[in-house]
Design an enzyme around this catalytic site. Structure first.
Site, short mmCIF file in Angstrom:
data_model
loop_
_atom_site.label_atom_id
_atom_site.label_comp_id
_atom_site.label_asym_id
_atom_site.label_seq_id
_atom_site.Cartn_x
_atom_site.Cartn_y
_atom_site.Cartn_z
N ASP A 13 17.23 -4.98 -14.69
CA ASP A 13 16.87 -3.72 -13.91
C ASP A 13 18.00 -2.79 -14.36
OD1 ASP A 13 15.65 -3.47 -10.79
OD2 ASP A 13 16.76 -1.78 -11.59
N THR A 23 5.62 1.72 -8.44
CA THR A 23 4.43 2.58 -8.77
C THR A 23 4.15 3.64 -7.70
OG1 THR A 23 2.57 1.09 -8.32
CG2 THR A 23 3.43 1.12 -10.50
N LEU A 25 1.59 -10.84 -3.21
CA LEU A 25 2.50 -11.20 -2.41
C LEU A 25 2.65 -10.35 -1.27
CD1 LEU A 25 5.35 -11.47 -5.19
CD2 LEU A 25 3.76 -13.18 -4.20
N ASN A 54 -6.66 -5.44 -1.73
CA ASN A 54 -6.23 -4.57 -0.49
C ASN A 54 -7.01 -3.71 0.09
OD1 ASN A 54 -3.82 -6.01 -1.11
ND2 ASN A 54 -2.70 -4.43 -1.98
N PHE A 79 -6.99 -10.97 9.16
CA PHE A 79 -6.90 -9.41 9.16
C PHE A 79 -7.89 -8.79 10.10
CE2 PHE A 79 -3.85 -8.07 6.26
CZ PHE A 79 -3.55 -9.29 5.73
N LEU A 80 -8.10 -9.28 11.39
CA LEU A 80 -8.95 -8.80 12.45
C LEU A 80 -8.22 -8.48 13.53
CD1 LEU A 80 -12.37 -10.83 11.77
CD2 LEU A 80 -11.91 -8.47 11.35
N GLY A 103 -4.48 -2.79 16.14
CA GLY A 103 -3.23 -2.33 16.26
C GLY A 103 -3.12 -0.91 16.20
N CYS A 161 1.95 -1.18 0.55
CA CYS A 161 0.76 -1.47 -0.54
C CYS A 161 -0.52 -0.85 0.27
CB CYS A 161 0.44 -2.74 -0.78
SG CYS A 161 1.84 -3.44 -1.64
C1 UDX Z 1 -0.19 -6.59 1.36
C2 UDX Z 1 -1.17 -7.59 1.01
O1 UDX Z 1 -1.46 -8.38 2.15
C3 UDX Z 1 -0.68 -8.38 -0.23
O2 UDX Z 1 -1.52 -9.48 -0.75
C4 UDX Z 1 -0.34 -7.43 -1.53
O3 UDX Z 1 -0.38 -7.87 -2.79
C5 UDX Z 1 0.69 -6.31 -0.83
O4 UDX Z 1 0.08 -5.70 0.25
P1 UDX Z 1 1.66 -6.53 2.95
O5 UDX Z 1 1.72 -4.97 2.78
O6 UDX Z 1 3.15 -7.16 2.98
O7 UDX Z 1 0.93 -6.92 2.04
O8 UDX Z 1 1.54 -6.99 4.28
P2 UDX Z 1 0.04 -7.38 5.07
O9 UDX Z 1 0.49 -8.51 5.64
O10 UDX Z 1 -1.10 -7.48 4.28
O11 UDX Z 1 -0.04 -6.19 6.30
C6 UDX Z 1 -0.24 -4.97 5.93
C7 UDX Z 1 -0.57 -4.03 6.96
O12 UDX Z 1 -1.72 -4.32 7.91
C8 UDX Z 1 0.79 -4.18 8.02
O13 UDX Z 1 0.98 -2.97 8.56
C9 UDX Z 1 0.18 -4.91 9.33
O14 UDX Z 1 0.84 -4.98 10.40
C10 UDX Z 1 -1.43 -4.60 9.13
N1 UDX Z 1 -2.37 -5.72 9.80
C11 UDX Z 1 -2.47 -6.91 9.05
C12 UDX Z 1 -3.05 -5.40 10.86
O15 UDX Z 1 -2.88 -4.21 11.66
N2 UDX Z 1 -4.18 -6.23 11.21
C13 UDX Z 1 -4.27 -7.52 10.74
O16 UDX Z 1 -5.14 -8.18 11.24
C14 UDX Z 1 -3.40 -7.69 9.63
#
Ligand code: UDX
Length: 437
Positions: free
Chosen positions: A30, A86, A153, A211, A254-255, A258, A265
């Site tokens: 880095d 990025t 991740l 995503n 992811f259902l 909220g 991401c």
């Molecule tokens: C995400 C992707 O899951 C990961 O594979 C990618 O490479 C990076 O982006 P991350 O941003 O760490 O990971 O969080 P994630 O657990 O996916 O949740 C993202 C957002 O969605 C959060 O704000 C979370 O609270 C929200 N979420 C997730 C919901 O509101 N409802 C859900 O059912 C799931």
């Protein structure tokens, strides 16, 4: 095999530590000297469960080292992973300046064959541009291949995700480079992790597609939760989510409703996919809709507080949870922070608490009308309403009677449906969830 990982952020560090754990000799490089020095002293600057232990274990075993000397990191490695940020502007254009700067350093240091891998999330065509840029900068011909190997991740579970990926996507036109990449992930491969081998462009687009699809699911369930709210307490979004999830074609993940998705991401990648598509003359209207729904979803929470209190001016609201999701101190695009900002702009005084994101949120929410509290009970003291904005496990274990006893009011708005509604009512709260009463 020696590899280098450029960028010691959360993706870079997890990748470096994970690859070292797979038995590779890894240099985490880095340009931030201070960060490298701290890492060398065993201080991991990121809150990510399991990361500190992973780094310590592999540093002690001599497989992982840290360096600000990009030139030697490149020279000593066969494979160079690029894992720099990025993050772009709100217009959806990712900022690739760090990628180009790393590319130039690689070109200036390369002496023999290298595999150059983009781990960072980058727009379609970036690998091709990277190849072009490095080729044109080389002073003498040196063989190299470019690979797109996007990361999937999740923050807060990144170490777990590294070792148990759903799939490993490798995009490259070169059989030699694909062979080396397979060799690297060999140990995971033995655990039957599926590889998806494809072109660079397909690999790049796959990351945005993954995503964006997850974002679609979230916005969908959020709209359904809003509909449940409108129909009334005879409907329950959790029952609907469970019934949907039992259909294998839909899947249960992811259902969860909220205040909308946040973090580094999803907001960035959904906007970037829309921008890319428009450049090619296509509107991905489903993703555009998911983004639009997400932009206003947090306001539903603010509305619930307003309704519950009969107005917001001069009210004291306690907000529990500030990070964009549990198990991280990341507050980027956090809906919890958005809720705080909206409540404050309507005249509320805030009393906030988060298990790890207090310092990070203090830098985005300035001190005005915000009291940072040592724990949830202190945050609830004298409040008219309590909002649970992030579903940290420790909030589920709170003594609701004690919490309520310290408050002036009795309103609980559970933005992540993380609390036990029946127990909250027993403790004397007026409970408002999302899509369930
Ligand atoms: C995400 C992707 O899951 C990961 O594979 C990618 O490479 C990076 O982006 P991350 O941003 O760490 O990971 O969080 P994630 O657990 O996916 O949740 C993202 C957002 O969605 C959060 O704000 C979370 O609270 C929200 N979420 C997730 C919901 O509101 N409802 C859900 O059912 C799931």
């Amino acid at each position: 095999m020696h590899v280098a990982v450029m960028g010691a952020g959360y993706v870079g560090l997890v990748t470096a530590g994970g690859l070292a754990d797979l038995g590779l000799m890894v240099t985490s490089a880095d340009i931030n000297q201070e960060r490298i020095q701290r890492l060398g002293e065993g201080k991991v600057p990121i809150f990510e469960p399991g990361l500190e232990e992973l780094v310590r274990r592999n540093t002690q075993a001599g497989r992982l080292s840290f360096s600000a000397d990009i030139q030697s990191a490149v020279r000593n490695s066969l494979v160079i992973f690029i894992a720099v940020g990025t993050n772009g502007g709100l217009n959806g254009e990712p900022d690739l300046s760090q990628i180009w700067s790393v590319a130039d350093s690689i070109a200036d240091s390369m002496e023999d064959y290298k595999v150059i891998v983009t781990k960072s999330t980058v727009p379609v065509g970036t690998a091709a541009q990277l190849r072009e840029r490095i080729s044109s900068r080389l002073e003498r011909p040196v063989e190299f291949d470019v690979v797109s190997n996007p990361e999937f991740l999740r923050e807060g579970s990144a170490v777990e995700d590294f070792f148990h990926p759903n799939r490993i996507v490798i995009g490259s036109p070169s059989g030699r480079a694909v062979g080396i990449m397979k060799d690297i992930y060999q140990r995971l491969y033995l655990n039957e992790t599926p590889f998806v081998i494809t072109t660079c462009e397909t690999a790049e687009l796959t990351k945005y597609a993954a995503n964006s699809f997850l974002a679609l699911k979230i916005s969908f369930i959020n709209e359904l939760a809003n509909l449940c709210d409108a129909i009334g307490p005879c409907t329950d979004i959790h029952v609907i989510g469970r019934a949907l999830g039992l259909d294998g074609r839909i899947g249960s993940k992811f259902l969860h409703p909220g205040p909308g998705f946040g973090g580094y991401c999803f907001p960035k990648d959904t906007r970037a996919l829309c921008t890319t598509a428009r450049k090619f003359g296509v509107n991905v209207r489903t993703v555009e809709a998911a983004v639009e729904v997400n932009e206003s979803q947090y306001l539903r929470v603010v509305e619930k507080v307003r309704q519950g209190l009969g107005g917001l001016a001069d009210k004291t609201v306690s907000v529990l949870g500030l990070s964009f999701k549990p198990n991280t101190d990341d507050v980027r695009e956090s809906r919890a922070v958005r809720i705080c900002e909206a409540l404050r702009s309507e005249g509320c005084t805030l009393q906030v608490y988060d298990p790890v994101a207090m310092a990070a949120s203090a830098s985005v929410l300035n001190g005005h009308a915000v009291k940072y509290c040592a724990n949830a009970y202190e945050a609830a003291e004298g409040a008219d309403a309590l909002v649970t904005a992030t579903e940290w496990n420790e909030f589920r274990a709170l003594n609701l009677e004690k919490l309520k006893a310290g408050m002036r009011g009795d309103l609980l708005v559970d933005a992540k449906n993380a609390m036990d509604a029946a127990k909250a009512k027993e403790a004397g709260f007026r409970y408002y969830g999302m899509g369930r009463r």
